[in-house]
Design an enzyme around this catalytic site. Structure first.
Site, PDB file in Angstrom:
ATOM      1  CD  GLU A  98      35.782  44.988  45.654  1.00 54.92           C
ATOM      2  OE1 GLU A  98      35.521  44.823  44.368  1.00 54.92           O
ATOM      3  OE2 GLU A  98      36.653  45.298  46.622  1.00 54.92           O
ATOM      4  CG  ASP A  99      33.583  42.818  42.255  1.00 54.76           C
ATOM      5  OD1 ASP A  99      33.768  43.058  43.591  1.00 54.76           O
ATOM      6  OD2 ASP A  99      33.672  41.350  42.168  1.00 54.76           O
ATOM      7  CG  ASP A 102      30.594  38.664  51.149  1.00 58.96           C
ATOM      8  OD1 ASP A 102      29.783  38.981  51.761  1.00 58.96           O
ATOM      9  OD2 ASP A 102      31.905  37.636  50.860  1.00 58.96           O
ATOM     10  CG  PHE A 151      28.324  33.212  45.705  1.00 54.10           C
ATOM     11  CD1 PHE A 151      29.436  33.191  45.875  1.00 54.10           C
ATOM     12  CD2 PHE A 151      28.490  32.356  44.110  1.00 54.10           C
ATOM     13  CE1 PHE A 151      30.538  33.272  45.804  1.00 54.10           C
ATOM     14  CE2 PHE A 151      29.832  32.826  43.378  1.00 54.10           C
ATOM     15  CZ  PHE A 151      30.607  32.537  44.269  1.00 54.10           C
ATOM     16  NE  ARG A 164      36.220  36.403  36.228  1.00 51.30           N
ATOM     17  CZ  ARG A 164      36.744  36.807  37.403  1.00 51.30           C
ATOM     18  NH1 ARG A 164      35.744  37.539  38.008  1.00 51.30           N
ATOM     19  NH2 ARG A 164      37.280  35.507  38.455  1.00 51.30           N
TER      20      ARG A 164
END
Ligand code: 5GP
Length: 189
Positions: A98-99, A102, A151, A164
């Site tokens: 996973e990046d 959250d 964010f 990205r």
């Protein structure tokens, strides 16, 4: 693009050093196990690409992608699979890549889906974790960095499909998303 960044939170060097450490640990823990690395598209593809090239094991790569029903991804927690695994993971050792974790809803859903397929084991490696935003219990077995409630973009993570390709993790200037009518919290993956 750099002029849109307010602050570099994690540098390219810090990321690369951490990816080395994670890959070393995974290589030791999965010795002789031939794991299936499952990348969660789109955000995790850069991390997965770097991680897999440092893992000194036979391993299989696969991907999942989905979108959510409704506008507010985070609160609905209702997902639709856009791309399912091609690998049969029954009796396999699965490592979800996973990046960022959250709210935890994405990971929770994915773990449920994969466990239902009776793998030998399921673990999670996440580059980033934002524990302050958790809505449901979700935890990485291997974690890169904890980040504050901001964010972030770069190293695979986007805002409106841009940024990205930044090699670091940064925080966007508020004026970049102000006025677009969509706060980042409500964007889909
Ligand atoms: P969760 O279901 O844990 O709330 O959300 C996980 C997904 O939301 C991540 O895989 C990522 O795509 C997206 N996400 C959460 N926080 C951020 C962030 O700070 N920046 C970006 N670009 N995406 C995020």
């Amino acid at each position: 693009m750099m002029s849109d960044i307010k602050e570099v939170l994690i540098s390219e060097e810090q990321i690369q050093k951490k990816v080395d450490e994670l890959a070393d640990q995974i290589s030791r823990d999965y010795r002789d196990k031939h794991p299936v690395l499952v990348g969660v598209l789109n955000g995790a593809f850069v991390f997965l690409a770097d991680l897999m090239r440092r893992i000194d094991l036979d391993c299989t790569i696969d991907f999942v992608a989905w979108s959510s029903y409704g506008k507010d991804t985070s609160s609905s927690g209702v997902f639709r699979i856009m791309k399912d695994l091609e690998t049969n993971v029954e009796s396999r050792h699965v490592l979800i890549v996973e990046d960022i974790i959250d709210t935890g809803l994405t990971l929770h859903y994915l773990l449920d889906t994969i466990r239902a397929r009776k793998p030998a084991s399921v673990k999670v490696v996440a580059l980033l974790d934002k524990p302050s935003r958790r809505r449901i219990e979700a935890k990485a077995d291997y974690l890169g960095f904890q980040v504050p409630d901001a964010f972030v973009v770069g190293y695979g993570l986007d805002f409106a499909q841009v940024y990205r390709n930044l090699p670091f993790i940064g925080i966007l200037k508020p004026e970049i998303y102000a006025g677009r009518g969509t706060p980042p919290d409500e964007l889909e993956e």
